[in-house]
Design a protein around this motif. Sequence first.
Motif, PDB file in Angstrom:
ATOM      1  N   GLU A  27    -102.403  32.656 -95.779  1.00 31.94           N
ATOM      2  CA  GLU A  27    -101.036  33.055 -95.412  1.00 31.94           C
ATOM      3  C   GLU A  27    -100.843  33.031 -93.899  1.00 31.94           C
ATOM      4  OE1 GLU A  27     -97.956  36.841 -95.924  1.00 31.94           O
ATOM      5  OE2 GLU A  27    -100.021  36.988 -96.669  1.00 31.94           O
ATOM      6  N   TYR A  28    -101.825  33.559 -93.172  1.00 32.13           N
ATOM      7  CA  TYR A  28    -101.700  33.602 -91.710  1.00 32.13           C
ATOM      8  C   TYR A  28    -101.752  32.200 -91.118  1.00 32.13           C
ATOM      9  CZ  TYR A  28    -102.148  35.379 -86.980  1.00 32.13           C
ATOM     10  OH  TYR A  28    -101.922  35.657 -85.656  1.00 32.13           O
ATOM     11  N   ALA A  29    -102.583  31.336 -91.665  1.00 30.14           N
ATOM     12  CA  ALA A  29    -102.669  29.954 -91.176  1.00 30.14           C
ATOM     13  C   ALA A  29    -101.320  29.248 -91.325  1.00 30.14           C
ATOM     14  CB  ALA A  29    -103.761  29.196 -91.928  1.00 30.14           C
ATOM     15  N   ARG A  30    -100.642  29.484 -92.420  1.00 34.08           N
ATOM     16  CA  ARG A  30     -99.327  28.863 -92.624  1.00 34.08           C
ATOM     17  C   ARG A  30     -98.319  29.351 -91.601  1.00 34.08           C
ATOM     18  NH1 ARG A  30     -99.955  29.291 -99.180  1.00 34.08           N
ATOM     19  NH2 ARG A  30    -100.983  27.252 -99.445  1.00 34.08           N
ATOM     20  N   LYS A  31     -98.410  30.618 -91.227  1.00 43.05           N
ATOM     21  CA  LYS A  31     -97.502  31.152 -90.212  1.00 43.05           C
ATOM     22  C   LYS A  31     -97.738  30.488 -88.855  1.00 43.05           C
ATOM     23  CE  LYS A  31     -96.879  35.735 -92.280  1.00 43.05           C
ATOM     24  NZ  LYS A  31     -97.146  37.202 -92.124  1.00 43.05           N
ATOM     25  N   ILE A  32     -98.995  30.238 -88.529  1.00 43.98           N
ATOM     26  CA  ILE A  32     -99.346  29.609 -87.248  1.00 43.98           C
ATOM     27  C   ILE A  32     -98.705  28.223 -87.127  1.00 43.98           C
ATOM     28  CG2 ILE A  32    -101.286  28.534 -85.996  1.00 43.98           C
ATOM     29  CD1 ILE A  32    -101.207  31.497 -85.542  1.00 43.98           C
ATOM     30  N   LEU A  33     -98.570  27.518 -88.237  1.00 43.25           N
ATOM     31  CA  LEU A  33     -98.084  26.136 -88.223  1.00 43.25           C
ATOM     32  C   LEU A  33     -96.561  26.016 -88.201  1.00 43.25           C
ATOM     33  CD1 LEU A  33    -100.608  24.703 -90.796  1.00 43.25           C
ATOM     34  CD2 LEU A  33    -100.484  24.092 -88.379  1.00 43.25           C
ATOM     35  N   HIS A  34     -95.866  27.107 -88.454  1.00 42.28           N
ATOM     36  CA  HIS A  34     -94.396  27.112 -88.403  1.00 42.28           C
ATOM     37  C   HIS A  34     -93.782  26.004 -89.253  1.00 42.28           C
ATOM     38  CE1 HIS A  34     -94.652  30.126 -85.277  1.00 42.28           C
ATOM     39  NE2 HIS A  34     -95.401  29.334 -84.539  1.00 42.28           N
ATOM     40  N   GLY A  35     -94.350  25.770 -90.420  1.00 42.38           N
ATOM     41  CA  GLY A  35     -93.751  24.825 -91.357  1.00 42.38           C
ATOM     42  C   GLY A  35     -93.913  23.360 -91.015  1.00 42.38           C
ATOM     43  N   ASP A  36     -94.880  23.000 -90.183  1.00 46.29           N
ATOM     44  CA  ASP A  36     -95.108  21.589 -89.850  1.00 46.29           C
ATOM     45  C   ASP A  36     -95.422  20.810 -91.132  1.00 46.29           C
ATOM     46  OD1 ASP A  36     -96.071  19.094 -88.997  1.00 46.29           O
ATOM     47  OD2 ASP A  36     -96.953  19.935 -87.177  1.00 46.29           O
ATOM     48  N   PRO A  37     -94.581  19.841 -91.513  1.00 48.37           N
ATOM     49  CA  PRO A  37     -94.781  19.142 -92.791  1.00 48.37           C
ATOM     50  C   PRO A  37     -95.999  18.225 -92.813  1.00 48.37           C
ATOM     51  CG  PRO A  37     -93.017  18.102 -91.558  1.00 48.37           C
ATOM     52  CD  PRO A  37     -93.390  19.354 -90.803  1.00 48.37           C
ATOM     53  N   ARG A  38     -96.559  17.938 -91.644  1.00 46.39           N
ATOM     54  CA  ARG A  38     -97.704  17.044 -91.580  1.00 46.39           C
ATOM     55  C   ARG A  38     -99.024  17.743 -91.880  1.00 46.39           C
ATOM     56  NH1 ARG A  38     -97.331  15.205 -85.582  1.00 46.39           N
ATOM     57  NH2 ARG A  38     -97.153  17.498 -85.461  1.00 46.39           N
ATOM     58  N   VAL A  39     -98.988  19.078 -91.965  1.00 49.63           N
ATOM     59  CA  VAL A  39    -100.217  19.861 -92.139  1.00 49.63           C
ATOM     60  C   VAL A  39    -100.113  20.702 -93.408  1.00 49.63           C
ATOM     61  CG1 VAL A  39    -101.871  21.412 -91.039  1.00 49.63           C
ATOM     62  CG2 VAL A  39    -100.359  19.994 -89.624  1.00 49.63           C
ATOM     63  N   VAL A  40    -101.140  20.608 -94.245  1.00 50.45           N
ATOM     64  CA  VAL A  40    -101.202  21.366 -95.493  1.00 50.45           C
ATOM     65  C   VAL A  40    -102.334  22.381 -95.388  1.00 50.45           C
ATOM     66  CG1 VAL A  40    -101.618  21.231 -97.979  1.00 50.45           C
ATOM     67  CG2 VAL A  40    -100.332  19.413 -96.832  1.00 50.45           C
ATOM     68  N   VAL A  41    -102.014  23.649 -95.619  1.00 51.39           N
ATOM     69  CA  VAL A  41    -103.043  24.691 -95.671  1.00 51.39           C
ATOM     70  C   VAL A  41    -103.443  24.879 -97.123  1.00 51.39           C
ATOM     71  CG1 VAL A  41    -103.623  27.083 -95.155  1.00 51.39           C
ATOM     72  CG2 VAL A  41    -102.075  25.821 -93.642  1.00 51.39           C
ATOM     73  N   SER A  42    -104.722  24.741 -97.408  1.00 50.76           N
ATOM     74  CA  SER A  42    -105.170  24.723 -98.808  1.00 50.76           C
ATOM     75  C   SER A  42    -106.432  25.553 -99.009  1.00 50.76           C
ATOM     76  CB  SER A  42    -105.447  23.276 -99.242  1.00 50.76           C
ATOM     77  OG  SER A  42    -105.985  23.233-100.545  1.00 50.76           O
ATOM     78  N   ASP A  43    -106.523  26.150-100.193  1.00 50.15           N
ATOM     79  CA  ASP A  43    -107.746  26.834-100.609  1.00 50.15           C
ATOM     80  C   ASP A  43    -108.527  25.950-101.581  1.00 50.15           C
ATOM     81  OD1 ASP A  43    -106.094  26.897-102.805  1.00 50.15           O
ATOM     82  OD2 ASP A  43    -106.243  29.057-103.150  1.00 50.15           O
ATOM     83  N   ILE A  44    -108.483  24.646-101.333  1.00 54.25           N
ATOM     84  CA  ILE A  44    -109.018  23.674-102.283  1.00 54.25           C
ATOM     85  C   ILE A  44    -110.510  23.861-102.551  1.00 54.25           C
ATOM     86  CG2 ILE A  44    -109.499  21.871-100.556  1.00 54.25           C
ATOM     87  CD1 ILE A  44    -108.395  19.855-102.670  1.00 54.25           C
TER      88      ILE A  44
END
Length: 202
Positions: A67-84
């Motif tokens: 969740e925090y990693a997604r906040k850092i990126l401010h919705g940049d569509p080129r970057v996906v945060v995943s728990d893969i």
Amino acid sequence: MKQGFPIAMPGQKIGLLGGSFDPAHQGHALITREALRRFALDRVWWMVSPGNPLKAHGPAPLAQRVEYARKILHGDPRVVVSDIEARLGTRFTADTLSQLRGLYPGVRFVWLMGADNLVQFDRWDHWHDIIETVPIGVLARPGWRMKGRYARAARIYAQAELPPSQSFRLADGLAPRWCFINIPMSGQSSTEIRKRGDWRVG
């Protein structure tokens, strides 16, 4: 594709940035932007790991770090945060890469790492398999540039190194293939953030 897994199409160049992200910070965002540009990547996946086998103490809960990693990126569509990695049930990078290549045939993966990780890369589980499987993009980190240049793995695979001027071609060839690039650097580190008490669980 399985529910909850990132989407990628054959032919796409996907950078993989693994780590505990405990917590993510602007330094991670900086190297990601540079990797997208310098290695001509279509996307970068931040693979937030359940835990790092080389670290003695466990990280904050996975959901909190994602969740925090997604906040850092401010919705940049080129970057996906995943728990893969948690979804795959893998602990080691070599195992993760093996499964990803099976799940995403035709996708051109590039493993991304900081120069600090290159220094200890020869301690990773099946590290030879990793460098023989996917191209690797190495990004300079404060205080680690020269150590990275003379790391054991860098010396062993010196003949497979691309010059920085050819970094945009990294994903276009077969492993072993790696490139070390100098980039604008951030002094932020997850360790220092935790020491300051700016990152608390719960």
